[in-house]
Design a protein around this motif. Sequence first.
Motif, PDB file in Angstrom:
ATOM      1  N   LEU A   1      29.455  12.571   4.461  1.00 48.12           N
ATOM      2  CA  LEU A   1      28.133  13.079   4.095  1.00 48.12           C
ATOM      3  C   LEU A   1      28.131  13.676   2.688  1.00 48.12           C
ATOM      4  O   LEU A   1      27.193  13.445   1.906  1.00 48.12           O
ATOM      5  N   LYS A   2      29.182  14.419   2.339  1.00 47.56           N
ATOM      6  CA  LYS A   2      29.279  15.005   0.997  1.00 47.56           C
ATOM      7  C   LYS A   2      29.307  13.922  -0.073  1.00 47.56           C
ATOM      8  O   LYS A   2      28.664  14.039  -1.116  1.00 47.56           O
ATOM      9  N   ASP A   3      30.071  12.862   0.191  1.00 49.82           N
ATOM     10  CA  ASP A   3      30.128  11.749  -0.769  1.00 49.82           C
ATOM     11  C   ASP A   3      28.764  11.085  -0.916  1.00 49.82           C
ATOM     12  O   ASP A   3      28.375  10.679  -2.016  1.00 49.82           O
ATOM     13  N   MET A   4      28.026  10.986   0.184  1.00 46.57           N
ATOM     14  CA  MET A   4      26.681  10.400   0.125  1.00 46.57           C
ATOM     15  C   MET A   4      25.744  11.269  -0.712  1.00 46.57           C
ATOM     16  O   MET A   4      24.989  10.759  -1.545  1.00 46.57           O
ATOM     17  N   VAL A   5      25.799  12.587  -0.496  1.00 43.26           N
ATOM     18  CA  VAL A   5      24.941  13.516  -1.245  1.00 43.26           C
ATOM     19  C   VAL A   5      25.247  13.452  -2.740  1.00 43.26           C
ATOM     20  O   VAL A   5      24.349  13.528  -3.584  1.00 43.26           O
ATOM     21  N   ARG A   6      26.520  13.280  -3.054  1.00 44.71           N
ATOM     22  CA  ARG A   6      26.941  13.188  -4.458  1.00 44.71           C
ATOM     23  C   ARG A   6      26.798  11.776  -5.009  1.00 44.71           C
ATOM     24  O   ARG A   6      27.199  11.496  -6.138  1.00 44.71           O
ATOM     25  N   LEU A   7      26.231  10.877  -4.178  1.00 41.02           N
ATOM     26  CA  LEU A   7      26.028   9.473  -4.538  1.00 41.02           C
ATOM     27  C   LEU A   7      27.345   8.750  -4.826  1.00 41.02           C
ATOM     28  O   LEU A   7      27.379   7.779  -5.582  1.00 41.02           O
ATOM     29  N   LYS A   8      28.415   9.234  -4.205  1.00 38.83           N
ATOM     30  CA  LYS A   8      29.703   8.550  -4.304  1.00 38.83           C
ATOM     31  C   LYS A   8      29.831   7.619  -3.100  1.00 38.83           C
ATOM     32  O   LYS A   8      30.528   7.904  -2.125  1.00 38.83           O
ATOM     33  N   LEU A   9      29.129   6.516  -3.168  1.00 34.50           N
ATOM     34  CA  LEU A   9      29.050   5.629  -2.019  1.00 34.50           C
ATOM     35  C   LEU A   9      30.224   4.666  -1.924  1.00 34.50           C
ATOM     36  O   LEU A   9      30.576   4.197  -0.846  1.00 34.50           O
ATOM     37  N   ASN A  10      30.815   4.353  -3.050  1.00 34.44           N
ATOM     38  CA  ASN A  10      31.899   3.369  -3.079  1.00 34.44           C
ATOM     39  C   ASN A  10      33.178   4.031  -3.568  1.00 34.44           C
ATOM     40  O   ASN A  10      33.650   3.784  -4.664  1.00 34.44           O
ATOM     41  N   VAL A  11      33.734   4.914  -2.735  1.00 34.34           N
ATOM     42  CA  VAL A  11      34.938   5.645  -3.099  1.00 34.34           C
ATOM     43  C   VAL A  11      36.167   4.801  -2.750  1.00 34.34           C
ATOM     44  O   VAL A  11      36.360   4.443  -1.588  1.00 34.34           O
ATOM     45  N   PRO A  12      36.996   4.441  -3.739  1.00 30.79           N
ATOM     46  CA  PRO A  12      38.154   3.589  -3.457  1.00 30.79           C
ATOM     47  C   PRO A  12      39.208   4.313  -2.612  1.00 30.79           C
ATOM     48  O   PRO A  12      39.399   5.519  -2.736  1.00 30.79           O
ATOM     49  N   ASN A  13      39.878   3.540  -1.753  1.00 34.34           N
ATOM     50  CA  ASN A  13      40.960   4.063  -0.912  1.00 34.34           C
ATOM     51  C   ASN A  13      40.536   5.267  -0.076  1.00 34.34           C
ATOM     52  O   ASN A  13      41.305   6.209   0.124  1.00 34.34           O
ATOM     53  N   LYS A  14      39.295   5.222   0.382  1.00 35.30           N
ATOM     54  CA  LYS A  14      38.792   6.302   1.220  1.00 35.30           C
ATOM     55  C   LYS A  14      37.666   5.768   2.089  1.00 35.30           C
ATOM     56  O   LYS A  14      36.793   5.043   1.611  1.00 35.30           O
ATOM     57  N   LEU A  15      37.700   6.136   3.367  1.00 35.16           N
ATOM     58  CA  LEU A  15      36.633   5.715   4.269  1.00 35.16           C
ATOM     59  C   LEU A  15      35.308   6.284   3.783  1.00 35.16           C
ATOM     60  O   LEU A  15      35.197   7.474   3.502  1.00 35.16           O
ATOM     61  N   ASN A  16      34.308   5.416   3.652  1.00 40.80           N
ATOM     62  CA  ASN A  16      33.019   5.877   3.151  1.00 40.80           C
ATOM     63  C   ASN A  16      31.880   5.242   3.949  1.00 40.80           C
ATOM     64  O   ASN A  16      32.102   4.471   4.882  1.00 40.80           O
ATOM     65  N   VAL A  17      30.663   5.578   3.553  1.00 37.93           N
ATOM     66  CA  VAL A  17      29.489   5.145   4.310  1.00 37.93           C
ATOM     67  C   VAL A  17      29.325   3.623   4.308  1.00 37.93           C
ATOM     68  O   VAL A  17      28.781   3.054   5.260  1.00 37.93           O
ATOM     69  N   ILE A  18      29.826   2.943   3.276  1.00 34.62           N
ATOM     70  CA  ILE A  18      29.717   1.485   3.226  1.00 34.62           C
ATOM     71  C   ILE A  18      30.546   0.854   4.344  1.00 34.62           C
ATOM     72  O   ILE A  18      30.120  -0.124   4.981  1.00 34.62           O
ATOM     73  N   HIS A  19      31.729   1.404   4.594  1.00 32.13           N
ATOM     74  CA  HIS A  19      32.539   0.921   5.726  1.00 32.13           C
ATOM     75  C   HIS A  19      31.752   1.020   7.025  1.00 32.13           C
ATOM     76  O   HIS A  19      31.741   0.091   7.832  1.00 32.13           O
ATOM     77  N   MET A  20      31.090   2.153   7.212  1.00 39.58           N
ATOM     78  CA  MET A  20      30.359   2.386   8.452  1.00 39.58           C
ATOM     79  C   MET A  20      29.163   1.450   8.592  1.00 39.58           C
ATOM     80  O   MET A  20      28.904   0.907   9.666  1.00 39.58           O
ATOM     81  N   ILE A  21      28.444   1.230   7.494  1.00 39.68           N
ATOM     82  CA  ILE A  21      27.292   0.324   7.527  1.00 39.68           C
ATOM     83  C   ILE A  21      27.741  -1.099   7.854  1.00 39.68           C
ATOM     84  O   ILE A  21      27.138  -1.780   8.684  1.00 39.68           O
ATOM     85  N   LEU A  22      28.805  -1.526   7.190  1.00 41.37           N
ATOM     86  CA  LEU A  22      29.319  -2.885   7.432  1.00 41.37           C
ATOM     87  C   LEU A  22      29.759  -3.053   8.888  1.00 41.37           C
ATOM     88  O   LEU A  22      29.585  -4.122   9.479  1.00 41.37           O
ATOM     89  N   ALA A  23      30.330  -2.007   9.473  1.00 40.50           N
ATOM     90  CA  ALA A  23      30.820  -2.090  10.845  1.00 40.50           C
ATOM     91  C   ALA A  23      29.685  -2.047  11.865  1.00 40.50           C
ATOM     92  O   ALA A  23      29.819  -2.592  12.966  1.00 40.50           O
ATOM     93  N   MET A  24      28.579  -1.401  11.509  1.00 41.05           N
ATOM     94  CA  MET A  24      27.471  -1.250  12.461  1.00 41.05           C
ATOM     95  C   MET A  24      26.435  -2.367  12.370  1.00 41.05           C
ATOM     96  O   MET A  24      25.753  -2.677  13.347  1.00 41.05           O
ATOM     97  N   LEU A  25      26.319  -2.988  11.207  1.00 41.29           N
ATOM     98  CA  LEU A  25      25.252  -3.950  10.955  1.00 41.29           C
ATOM     99  C   LEU A  25      25.263  -5.177  11.865  1.00 41.29           C
ATOM    100  O   LEU A  25      24.211  -5.559  12.405  1.00 41.29           O
ATOM    101  N   PRO A  26      26.420  -5.844  12.068  1.00 39.84           N
ATOM    102  CA  PRO A  26      26.397  -7.065  12.897  1.00 39.84           C
ATOM    103  C   PRO A  26      25.851  -6.832  14.302  1.00 39.84           C
ATOM    104  O   PRO A  26      25.012  -7.607  14.785  1.00 39.84           O
ATOM    105  N   ALA A  27      26.314  -5.782  14.977  1.00 44.50           N
ATOM    106  CA  ALA A  27      25.858  -5.517  16.340  1.00 44.50           C
ATOM    107  C   ALA A  27      24.371  -5.168  16.369  1.00 44.50           C
ATOM    108  O   ALA A  27      23.649  -5.559  17.298  1.00 44.50           O
TER     109      ALA A  27
END
Length: 267
Positions: free
Chosen positions: A69-95
């Motif tokens: 959430l902190k990374d999202m607020v700071r607009l750090k959406l694509n943080v390398p070598n760290k689990l971030n919101v993009i991972h979660m979106i990609l994992a949730m989208l297909p289902a």
Amino acid sequence: MEDLFKVIILGIVEGLTEFLPVSSTGHMILAGNLLGYEGGSADTFKIVVQLGAVLAVFVLYFRRYMDILKDMVRLKLNVPNKLNVIHMILAMLPALIVYLLFKDLIKNVLFGPGPVLISLVAGGILMIAAELAKRRVTSENTDDITYKQALGIGIFQCLALWPGFSRSGSTISGGMLLGTSRKAAADFTFIISVPVMFGATVLDLYDSRDLLTKDDLVLFLIGGAASFIVAMLAVVTFLNLIKRLRLTWFALYRFVVAGLFYWLVMS
């Protein structure tokens, strides 16, 4: 008093099985059948009680959610070598896409005892295949998981739309087949479970709003509390076991449950 006993037992069953790769759906159907707690408010209860299990995982992974959430607020959406919101979106989208496209088909065709029995066995076979497959582990923990792996795990999560398959069973197996360690796959599964299950439960509750009564509220809260406490213990125990216990054992247990399911529910 009898209903109170039933909701506590079902809350314990939900808490124990929701996040283990053994199919909470199959266990809840079996337990409901044995307790004679089926139809009407019982079906609604089986939806509500999931919120207790969801809350347990949210508490256990609270710091991880706050980091994302902190990374999202700071607009750090694509943080390398760290689990971030993009991972979660990609994992949730297909289902989400599959559910929206085939919602009626899933509810009308896959929620019967026969399909649940088949999925109990099919899920066990997938778990054995994940253990037997020759693979190179490239992601030891969740921060090592790539976007490609996250999307792949999300595709495997579509199998969980088939009741009885087990969401954790399908995603952990999928993660292992895609090169994650058991522990990384399990952690990632639990982390993405909160938004997925919370959203699905709220939607199901809205669809079942006409069945809710004030008289049921206290029983639902007690069952949810039982689910919350037991789920916390179950997840912590499972995360310790998964480091050294192969999925094959859970698969064999599923086959036993499938036999009981056939004998008690379908025969």
